[in-house]
Design a protein around this motif. Structure first.
Motif, PDB file in Angstrom:
ATOM      1  N   GLY A   1       0.778  -1.223   0.000  1.00 26.06           N
ATOM      2  CA  GLY A   1       0.000   0.000   0.000  1.00 26.06           C
ATOM      3  C   GLY A   1       0.816   1.282   0.000  1.00 26.06           C
ATOM      4  N   GLU A   2       2.128   1.167  -0.017  1.00 23.44           N
ATOM      5  CA  GLU A   2       2.968   2.361   0.018  1.00 23.44           C
ATOM      6  C   GLU A   2       3.229   2.890  -1.393  1.00 23.44           C
ATOM      7  OE1 GLU A   2       7.277   3.657   1.898  1.00 23.44           O
ATOM      8  OE2 GLU A   2       6.243   1.888   2.650  1.00 23.44           O
ATOM      9  N   GLU A   3       3.330   4.194  -1.517  1.00 26.73           N
ATOM     10  CA  GLU A   3       3.692   4.803  -2.787  1.00 26.73           C
ATOM     11  C   GLU A   3       5.199   4.931  -2.863  1.00 26.73           C
ATOM     12  OE1 GLU A   3       1.755   8.540  -3.331  1.00 26.73           O
ATOM     13  OE2 GLU A   3      -0.230   7.625  -3.436  1.00 26.73           O
ATOM     14  N   VAL A   4       5.759   4.667  -4.036  1.00 25.34           N
ATOM     15  CA  VAL A   4       7.202   4.797  -4.250  1.00 25.34           C
ATOM     16  C   VAL A   4       7.402   5.835  -5.356  1.00 25.34           C
ATOM     17  CG1 VAL A   4       9.314   3.633  -4.989  1.00 25.34           C
ATOM     18  CG2 VAL A   4       7.671   2.429  -3.542  1.00 25.34           C
ATOM     19  N   VAL A   5       8.142   6.902  -5.042  1.00 28.75           N
ATOM     20  CA  VAL A   5       8.434   7.954  -6.009  1.00 28.75           C
ATOM     21  C   VAL A   5       9.867   7.774  -6.484  1.00 28.75           C
ATOM     22  CG1 VAL A   5       8.645  10.447  -6.373  1.00 28.75           C
ATOM     23  CG2 VAL A   5       6.817   9.531  -4.912  1.00 28.75           C
ATOM     24  N   ILE A   6      10.048   7.763  -7.795  1.00 31.71           N
ATOM     25  CA  ILE A   6      11.381   7.628  -8.387  1.00 31.71           C
ATOM     26  C   ILE A   6      11.841   9.017  -8.811  1.00 31.71           C
ATOM     27  CG2 ILE A   6      12.739   6.530 -10.211  1.00 31.71           C
ATOM     28  CD1 ILE A   6      10.508   4.338 -10.242  1.00 31.71           C
ATOM     29  N   ALA A   7      13.066   9.380  -8.386  1.00 33.01           N
ATOM     30  CA  ALA A   7      13.568  10.728  -8.648  1.00 33.01           C
ATOM     31  C   ALA A   7      14.895  10.678  -9.389  1.00 33.01           C
ATOM     32  CB  ALA A   7      13.740  11.488  -7.347  1.00 33.01           C
ATOM     33  N   ARG A   8      15.109  11.692 -10.231  1.00 36.97           N
ATOM     34  CA  ARG A   8      16.386  11.867 -10.912  1.00 36.97           C
ATOM     35  C   ARG A   8      16.914  13.232 -10.487  1.00 36.97           C
ATOM     36  NH1 ARG A   8      15.332  11.229 -16.512  1.00 36.97           N
ATOM     37  NH2 ARG A   8      15.829   9.042 -16.295  1.00 36.97           N
ATOM     38  N   HIS A   9      18.095  13.231  -9.897  1.00 41.11           N
ATOM     39  CA  HIS A   9      18.706  14.464  -9.395  1.00 41.11           C
ATOM     40  C   HIS A   9      17.784  15.174  -8.406  1.00 41.11           C
ATOM     41  CE1 HIS A   9      21.761  13.822 -12.395  1.00 41.11           C
ATOM     42  NE2 HIS A   9      20.862  13.888 -13.358  1.00 41.11           N
ATOM     43  N   GLY A  10      17.073  14.383  -7.571  1.00 46.36           N
ATOM     44  CA  GLY A  10      16.203  14.943  -6.551  1.00 46.36           C
ATOM     45  C   GLY A  10      14.846  15.407  -7.061  1.00 46.36           C
ATOM     46  N   LYS A  11      14.592  15.280  -8.362  1.00 44.08           N
ATOM     47  CA  LYS A  11      13.332  15.724  -8.940  1.00 44.08           C
ATOM     48  C   LYS A  11      12.465  14.496  -9.256  1.00 44.08           C
ATOM     49  CE  LYS A  11      11.397  18.171 -12.879  1.00 44.08           C
ATOM     50  NZ  LYS A  11      11.682  18.737 -14.195  1.00 44.08           N
ATOM     51  N   PRO A  12      11.246  14.402  -8.705  1.00 49.63           N
ATOM     52  CA  PRO A  12      10.375  13.249  -8.973  1.00 49.63           C
ATOM     53  C   PRO A  12      10.047  13.132 -10.464  1.00 49.63           C
ATOM     54  CG  PRO A  12       9.520  14.560  -7.154  1.00 49.63           C
ATOM     55  CD  PRO A  12      10.623  15.354  -7.781  1.00 49.63           C
ATOM     56  N   ILE A  13      10.196  11.903 -10.977  1.00 47.17           N
ATOM     57  CA  ILE A  13       9.894  11.672 -12.398  1.00 47.17           C
ATOM     58  C   ILE A  13       8.838  10.581 -12.595  1.00 47.17           C
ATOM     59  CG2 ILE A  13      12.117  12.495 -13.253  1.00 47.17           C
ATOM     60  CD1 ILE A  13      12.930   9.529 -13.537  1.00 47.17           C
ATOM     61  N   ALA A  14       8.622   9.752 -11.581  1.00 49.28           N
ATOM     62  CA  ALA A  14       7.628   8.680 -11.713  1.00 49.28           C
ATOM     63  C   ALA A  14       7.137   8.282 -10.329  1.00 49.28           C
ATOM     64  CB  ALA A  14       8.225   7.473 -12.422  1.00 49.28           C
ATOM     65  N   LYS A  15       5.948   7.676 -10.329  1.00 51.39           N
ATOM     66  CA  LYS A  15       5.381   7.221  -9.067  1.00 51.39           C
ATOM     67  C   LYS A  15       4.792   5.835  -9.276  1.00 51.39           C
ATOM     68  CE  LYS A  15       2.624  10.078  -6.951  1.00 51.39           C
ATOM     69  NZ  LYS A  15       1.433  10.799  -6.445  1.00 51.39           N
ATOM     70  N   ARG A  16       5.119   4.928  -8.362  1.00 56.37           N
ATOM     71  CA  ARG A  16       4.509   3.593  -8.372  1.00 56.37           C
ATOM     72  C   ARG A  16       3.510   3.557  -7.238  1.00 56.37           C
ATOM     73  NH1 ARG A  16       9.176  -0.906  -9.597  1.00 56.37           N
ATOM     74  NH2 ARG A  16       9.653  -0.170 -11.689  1.00 56.37           N
TER      75      ARG A  16
END
Length: 98
Positions: free
Chosen positions: A24-39
Motif C-alpha cells: 500500500g505504500e507509494e514509491v516515487v522515483i527521482a532523478r537528481h532529486g526531482k520526482p519523475i515517476a510514481k509507483r
C-alpha cells in the motif's frame, strides 16, 4: 507517506520496491532529486461482464451461418443501407466520375 528513491536504486531494487507498493505504500522515483515517476498500488477494476453470463439466453436458429445468396449479397453490398447508397445510383455515379 511515499518512499523516494533514486533511479539507480529503482532499477536495482525493483522487487523490494514493488513489495512496498503491494503493501500500500507509494514509491516515487527521482532523478537528481526531482520526482519523475510514481509507483502506486493498482486499483482493482470490476469486470464489465462475466463469461457465461448469457448462457441459455441466446438462441441461434438453424441455418444462421449459411452462406448468403446472391440476392442477399447484392443487398448487402449495394443496398440502401450500404455506404455507397443504392446499387444502380452508385454505378451511375461511378460511371460519371470516369
Amino acid at each position: 507517506m511515499a518512499t523516494m528513491v533514486k533511479t539507480h536504486e529503482a532499477k536495482t531494487q525493483s522487487s523490494r520496491l514493488l513489495a512496498l507498493v503491494e503493501q500500500g505504500e507509494e514509491v516515487v522515483i527521482a532523478r537528481h532529486g526531482k520526482p519523475i515517476a510514481k509507483r502506486v498500488p493498482a486499483e482493482e477494476r470490476p469486470l464489465l461482464f462475466e463469461f457465461g453470463s448469457l448462457k441459455g439466453q441466446i438462441k441461434l436458429l438453424p441455418g444462421w451461418d449459411d452462406p448468403m445468396t446472391e440476392a442477399e449479397l447484392a443487398l448487402w453490398y449495394d443496398g440502401p443501407l450500404s455506404p455507397g447508397g443504392g446499387g444502380a445510383d452508385r454505378e451511375a455515379k461511378e460511371a460519371d466520375q470516369q
